[in-house]
Each structure stands twice: as structure tokens, then as C-alpha cells.
Design a protein around this motif. Structure first.
Motif, PDB file in Angstrom:
ATOM      1  N   THR A  66       0.838  -1.199   0.000  1.00  0.00           N
ATOM      2  CA  THR A  66       0.000   0.000   0.000  1.00  0.00           C
ATOM      3  C   THR A  66       0.875   1.252   0.000  1.00  0.00           C
ATOM      4  O   THR A  66       1.808   1.359   0.798  1.00  0.00           O
ATOM      5  CB  THR A  66      -0.926   0.009   1.230  1.00  0.00           C
ATOM      6  OG1 THR A  66      -1.717  -1.183   1.223  1.00  0.00           O
ATOM      7  CG2 THR A  66      -1.854   1.211   1.194  1.00  0.00           C
ATOM      8  N   TYR A  67       0.561   2.173  -0.915  1.00  0.00           N
ATOM      9  CA  TYR A  67       1.302   3.428  -1.026  1.00  0.00           C
ATOM     10  C   TYR A  67       0.316   4.598  -1.074  1.00  0.00           C
ATOM     11  O   TYR A  67      -0.752   4.494  -1.681  1.00  0.00           O
ATOM     12  CB  TYR A  67       2.158   3.448  -2.302  1.00  0.00           C
ATOM     13  CG  TYR A  67       3.084   2.282  -2.457  1.00  0.00           C
ATOM     14  CD1 TYR A  67       4.296   2.238  -1.781  1.00  0.00           C
ATOM     15  CD2 TYR A  67       2.754   1.214  -3.300  1.00  0.00           C
ATOM     16  CE1 TYR A  67       5.163   1.161  -1.933  1.00  0.00           C
ATOM     17  CE2 TYR A  67       3.610   0.137  -3.449  1.00  0.00           C
ATOM     18  CZ  TYR A  67       4.816   0.116  -2.772  1.00  0.00           C
ATOM     19  OH  TYR A  67       5.656  -0.949  -2.930  1.00  0.00           O
ATOM     20  N   ARG A  68       0.705   5.697  -0.442  1.00  0.00           N
ATOM     21  CA  ARG A  68      -0.055   6.943  -0.541  1.00  0.00           C
ATOM     22  C   ARG A  68       0.752   7.892  -1.409  1.00  0.00           C
ATOM     23  O   ARG A  68       1.915   8.184  -1.114  1.00  0.00           O
ATOM     24  CB  ARG A  68      -0.298   7.533   0.849  1.00  0.00           C
ATOM     25  CG  ARG A  68      -0.968   6.556   1.799  1.00  0.00           C
ATOM     26  CD  ARG A  68      -1.176   7.175   3.176  1.00  0.00           C
ATOM     27  NE  ARG A  68      -2.368   7.999   3.196  1.00  0.00           N
ATOM     28  CZ  ARG A  68      -2.636   8.894   4.146  1.00  0.00           C
ATOM     29  NH1 ARG A  68      -1.772   9.093   5.126  1.00  0.00           N
ATOM     30  NH2 ARG A  68      -3.755   9.597   4.110  1.00  0.00           N
ATOM     31  N   ASN A  73     -11.189  -7.181  -3.032  1.00  0.00           N
ATOM     32  CA  ASN A  73     -12.443  -6.664  -2.498  1.00  0.00           C
ATOM     33  C   ASN A  73     -12.240  -6.022  -1.125  1.00  0.00           C
ATOM     34  O   ASN A  73     -12.860  -5.002  -0.799  1.00  0.00           O
ATOM     35  CB  ASN A  73     -13.472  -7.795  -2.407  1.00  0.00           C
ATOM     36  CG  ASN A  73     -14.863  -7.292  -2.121  1.00  0.00           C
ATOM     37  OD1 ASN A  73     -15.277  -6.249  -2.619  1.00  0.00           O
ATOM     38  ND2 ASN A  73     -15.606  -8.026  -1.298  1.00  0.00           N
ATOM     39  N   GLY A  74     -11.352  -6.583  -0.334  1.00  0.00           N
ATOM     40  CA  GLY A  74     -11.100  -6.066   1.001  1.00  0.00           C
ATOM     41  C   GLY A  74     -10.457  -4.698   1.017  1.00  0.00           C
ATOM     42  O   GLY A  74     -10.450  -4.022   2.057  1.00  0.00           O
ATOM     43  N   GLN A  75      -9.947  -4.257  -0.124  1.00  0.00           N
ATOM     44  CA  GLN A  75      -9.305  -2.940  -0.194  1.00  0.00           C
ATOM     45  C   GLN A  75     -10.271  -1.829  -0.605  1.00  0.00           C
ATOM     46  O   GLN A  75      -9.882  -0.658  -0.655  1.00  0.00           O
ATOM     47  CB  GLN A  75      -8.129  -2.979  -1.178  1.00  0.00           C
ATOM     48  CG  GLN A  75      -7.042  -3.953  -0.770  1.00  0.00           C
ATOM     49  CD  GLN A  75      -6.611  -3.736   0.667  1.00  0.00           C
ATOM     50  OE1 GLN A  75      -6.174  -2.645   1.042  1.00  0.00           O
ATOM     51  NE2 GLN A  75      -6.724  -4.782   1.474  1.00  0.00           N
ATOM     52  N   PRO A  82       3.786 -13.008  -4.559  1.00  0.00           N
ATOM     53  CA  PRO A  82       2.869 -12.372  -5.509  1.00  0.00           C
ATOM     54  C   PRO A  82       2.234 -11.145  -4.871  1.00  0.00           C
ATOM     55  O   PRO A  82       1.824 -11.178  -3.714  1.00  0.00           O
ATOM     56  CB  PRO A  82       1.839 -13.462  -5.815  1.00  0.00           C
ATOM     57  CG  PRO A  82       1.987 -14.466  -4.720  1.00  0.00           C
ATOM     58  CD  PRO A  82       3.389 -14.389  -4.236  1.00  0.00           C
ATOM     59  N   GLU A  83       2.149 -10.075  -5.645  1.00  0.00           N
ATOM     60  CA  GLU A  83       1.844  -8.766  -5.072  1.00  0.00           C
ATOM     61  C   GLU A  83       0.577  -8.138  -5.646  1.00  0.00           C
ATOM     62  O   GLU A  83       0.356  -8.136  -6.858  1.00  0.00           O
ATOM     63  CB  GLU A  83       3.022  -7.825  -5.317  1.00  0.00           C
ATOM     64  CG  GLU A  83       2.827  -6.431  -4.758  1.00  0.00           C
ATOM     65  CD  GLU A  83       4.005  -5.524  -5.056  1.00  0.00           C
ATOM     66  OE1 GLU A  83       4.487  -4.842  -4.124  1.00  0.00           O
ATOM     67  OE2 GLU A  83       4.450  -5.478  -6.223  1.00  0.00           O
ATOM     68  N   ILE A  84      -0.236  -7.591  -4.759  1.00  0.00           N
ATOM     69  CA  ILE A  84      -1.346  -6.711  -5.115  1.00  0.00           C
ATOM     70  C   ILE A  84      -0.958  -5.320  -4.642  1.00  0.00           C
ATOM     71  O   ILE A  84      -0.621  -5.123  -3.475  1.00  0.00           O
ATOM     72  CB  ILE A  84      -2.653  -7.146  -4.430  1.00  0.00           C
ATOM     73  CG1 ILE A  84      -3.043  -8.563  -4.846  1.00  0.00           C
ATOM     74  CG2 ILE A  84      -3.778  -6.165  -4.729  1.00  0.00           C
ATOM     75  CD1 ILE A  84      -4.144  -9.167  -4.003  1.00  0.00           C
ATOM     76  N   VAL A  85      -0.961  -4.350  -5.537  1.00  0.00           N
ATOM     77  CA  VAL A  85      -0.575  -2.978  -5.205  1.00  0.00           C
ATOM     78  C   VAL A  85      -1.830  -2.150  -4.941  1.00  0.00           C
ATOM     79  O   VAL A  85      -2.789  -2.206  -5.727  1.00  0.00           O
ATOM     80  CB  VAL A  85       0.254  -2.344  -6.322  1.00  0.00           C
ATOM     81  CG1 VAL A  85       0.555  -0.880  -6.024  1.00  0.00           C
ATOM     82  CG2 VAL A  85       1.554  -3.114  -6.524  1.00  0.00           C
ATOM     83  N   VAL A  86      -1.821  -1.411  -3.858  1.00  0.00           N
ATOM     84  CA  VAL A  86      -2.935  -0.537  -3.482  1.00  0.00           C
ATOM     85  C   VAL A  86      -2.394   0.898  -3.412  1.00  0.00           C
ATOM     86  O   VAL A  86      -1.430   1.165  -2.696  1.00  0.00           O
ATOM     87  CB  VAL A  86      -3.548  -0.929  -2.136  1.00  0.00           C
ATOM     88  CG1 VAL A  86      -4.768  -0.054  -1.833  1.00  0.00           C
ATOM     89  CG2 VAL A  86      -3.933  -2.403  -2.122  1.00  0.00           C
ATOM     90  N   ILE A  87      -3.012   1.789  -4.159  1.00  0.00           N
ATOM     91  CA  ILE A  87      -2.613   3.191  -4.188  1.00  0.00           C
ATOM     92  C   ILE A  87      -3.739   4.069  -3.660  1.00  0.00           C
ATOM     93  O   ILE A  87      -4.906   3.927  -4.090  1.00  0.00           O
ATOM     94  CB  ILE A  87      -2.280   3.638  -5.619  1.00  0.00           C
ATOM     95  CG1 ILE A  87      -1.113   2.814  -6.187  1.00  0.00           C
ATOM     96  CG2 ILE A  87      -1.964   5.134  -5.669  1.00  0.00           C
ATOM     97  CD1 ILE A  87       0.195   3.004  -5.482  1.00  0.00           C
ATOM     98  N   GLU A  88      -3.418   4.950  -2.747  1.00  0.00           N
ATOM     99  CA  GLU A  88      -4.349   5.978  -2.298  1.00  0.00           C
ATOM    100  C   GLU A  88      -3.827   7.324  -2.768  1.00  0.00           C
ATOM    101  O   GLU A  88      -2.700   7.716  -2.463  1.00  0.00           O
ATOM    102  CB  GLU A  88      -4.472   5.977  -0.777  1.00  0.00           C
ATOM    103  CG  GLU A  88      -5.509   6.966  -0.253  1.00  0.00           C
ATOM    104  CD  GLU A  88      -5.670   6.913   1.245  1.00  0.00           C
ATOM    105  OE1 GLU A  88      -6.311   7.838   1.801  1.00  0.00           O
ATOM    106  OE2 GLU A  88      -5.171   5.951   1.877  1.00  0.00           O
ATOM    107  N   LEU A  89      -4.632   8.024  -3.574  1.00  0.00           N
ATOM    108  CA  LEU A  89      -4.218   9.305  -4.122  1.00  0.00           C
ATOM    109  C   LEU A  89      -4.509  10.442  -3.135  1.00  0.00           C
ATOM    110  O   LEU A  89      -5.577  10.502  -2.552  1.00  0.00           O
ATOM    111  CB  LEU A  89      -4.937   9.588  -5.445  1.00  0.00           C
ATOM    112  CG  LEU A  89      -4.660   8.621  -6.605  1.00  0.00           C
ATOM    113  CD1 LEU A  89      -5.409   9.083  -7.855  1.00  0.00           C
ATOM    114  CD2 LEU A  89      -3.166   8.507  -6.886  1.00  0.00           C
TER     115      LEU A  89
END
Length: 270
Positions: free
Chosen positions: A29-31, A69-71, A261-268
Motif C-alpha cells: 500500500t502506497y499513498r 475486495n477487502g481494499q 505475488p503482489e497486489i498494489v494498493v494506491i491511495e491518491l
């Protein structure tokens, strides 16, 4: 007999270790701050998945879908290689995307595997019918809370097209006063993306260096360069932010090692 049991136990440990390396999903997770982002889009959440190839995460990709879905994403980006040209499975790809569409709008670009598969055009048509936004050297507007993002995408150059020409076509007519997000499979062209005024680019392809060495990073890239740079994580090129996914699977019979294995989550953020 004892030696046999020890060998069996050792083999089981190795098998278990390799299995975990392919199946233990990681959320990164990245902001990210985007100067042109309207305050109404503050906190917009993007999930990026990339390079699924022929990997399986439970029946009908249930583990993968549950993690996404959890994100609570507002948008889902697929940055190429949804399918694998050596183990092409159209149904699995369609079912995966169908489940993702139940969560959020899906934007997709081709990777080198789609460009090299004869069945891609049929798969592409099915995806379009399902409502997937396939970005083939153009951009689209995404509206949220009454404000807009511009999401552009280019095809993978394995199809024979020049990256500069594709990017020029993708950005033709774009409004540079609004945020520009670019989906492009290959991270190595980051200077080109930055020169064209992109704010954030989302890339895959490098698989995190395939085999990762603790405290050092990826071992090898697709060009067989040792200890390559820019194979995962967040980087800057000028004013542009680059997000590189390590991906979810591997091509052909290759496997991941110390490279979850990676799922990337971005918050703008504005």
C-alpha cells in the motif's frame, strides 16, 4: 528407512516453501501525492494487479478476489499479461475479470503475452462486452465525486508498434491541467512517460526481478541483466511518479523465489 523419512521430510519442506512463494499474497500500500488532484478526489483508491499469467489463487481465483475486495477500490488497473501465451486459458482470464468487475470499474492494457497470442482478439472482444475499459493507445475520463481523472493506456510494443508513437496517440487531445494516469506494461520507458507530462504511471512486466535476494532486491530481469533497477515499488522520474508491480505469476514454467505475488494498493492525495 530413517534416511528415507528424512529425505521425504526435506522434500516436503522444500515443496511447501516453493508453494508459499507462489501463493502467499502480499498487499503493498502506497499513498501518493498528485499536485493536480482535485480535493474531491482525495483518498481515491486504486488496486493494481499485473502479470497474472497462469497463476491460481484458490478456486475461481477466490483468494485473489477476496484480497482485492477487502481494499474497497474505486478503480482496478490490470497492467498486462492477464493470460499466459504458453498456458493460454481464456475462460480463467474472463472469470477473473468478471469477478473484479463486481468490485469496481476495470481498466486493462495488453502485456507482451496478449500481443503474442492469436486468441487475444477474441478475448479482447469478450472483455469489452463485459464492460472492461481496454486502453489501446488512447485515454478515457474517469469521474468521481463530480471531478475527473484522465486514464491513458498503451499497448505492449511486442505487437510491433513504437512506444513513442503509441504514447503520442494515447495522449492526443489530453488536458494537462487534469491529472494524467498512464497504464503501460513496461517500466523501462519511464523517461519517455515523464517527458510526455504523465503524473503517475503504473507498470508491471519485471516480476520484481523473478528471484529476490534479501536486502539486495531482484536478481534478473527480462533482458537477463543482473540486479536490475526499477523492478518493483515506487520511484520518481522528474515530476512523474512510477508505480511498478511485482506481479502475481510467472511465465511458462518459471517460479518465484523470495518474491511473494503482489497486489498494489494506491491511495491518491492532493
Amino acid at each position: 528407512m530413517k534416511r528415507f523419512l528424512k529425505l521425504l521430510a526435506a522434500f516436503g519442506l522444500i515443496e511447501g516453501f516453493l508453494y508459499l512463494n507462489q501463493q502467499w499474497l502480499q498487499l503493498s500500500t502506497y499513498r501518493i501525492r498528485v499536485n493536480k488532484l482535485p480535493s474531491e478526489l482525495e483518498g481515491l483508491r486504486i488496486v493494481q494487479i499485473s502479470d497474472l499469467h497462469h497463476a491460481r489463487f484458490g478456486k475461481n481465483q477466490r483468494h485473489l478476489i477476496d484480497h482485492v475486495n477487502g481494499q474497497n477500490p474505486d478503480i482496478i488497473f490490470i497492467t498486462g499479461d492477464l493470460v499466459d501465451r504458453f498456458f493460454f486459458n481464456e475462460v480463467r482470464g474472463l472469470n477473473t475479470v468478471k469477478s473484479l468487475l463486481d468490485i469496481a470499474p476495470v481498466y486493462l492494457i495488453t502485456g507482451n503475452h496478449e500481443e503474442l497470442i492469436e486468441g487475444w482478439f477474441d478475448l479482447r472482444d469478450h472483455l469489452k462486452e463485459m464492460g472492461v475499459h481496454i486502453l489501446a493507445n488512447h485515454y478515457e475520463l474517469f469521474q468521481h465525486n463530480g471531478k475527473y481523472l484522465q486514464i491513458a493506456g498503451i499497448e505492449d510494443p511486442a505487437g510491433g508498434k513504437d512506444p513513442e508513437v503509441m504514447l503520442d496517440n494515447a495522449l492526443a487531445g489530453i488536458d494537462y491541467s487534469l491529472p494524467i494516469l498512464l497504464l503501460a506494461h513496461r517500466p523501462e520507458h519511464h523517461k519517455l512517460y515523464a517527458e510526455r507530462g504523465v503524473d503517475v504511471t503504473f507498470n508491471g512486466h519485471a516480476h520484481g526481478g523473478i528471484i529476490r535476494i534479501p536486502f539486495i532486491g531482484g536478481l534478473i530481469d527480462h533482458s537477463y541483466r543482473l540486479f536490475p533497477s526499477r523492478v518493483e515499488g515506487v520511484h520518481k522520474t522528474g515530476n512523474m511518479i512510477q508505480v511498478i508491480s511485482r506481479g502475481l505469476g510467472n511465465s511458462g514454467s518459471m517460479f518465484r523465489l523470495l518474491n511473494r505475488p503482489e497486489i498494489v494498493v494506491i491511495e491518491l492525495l492532493s
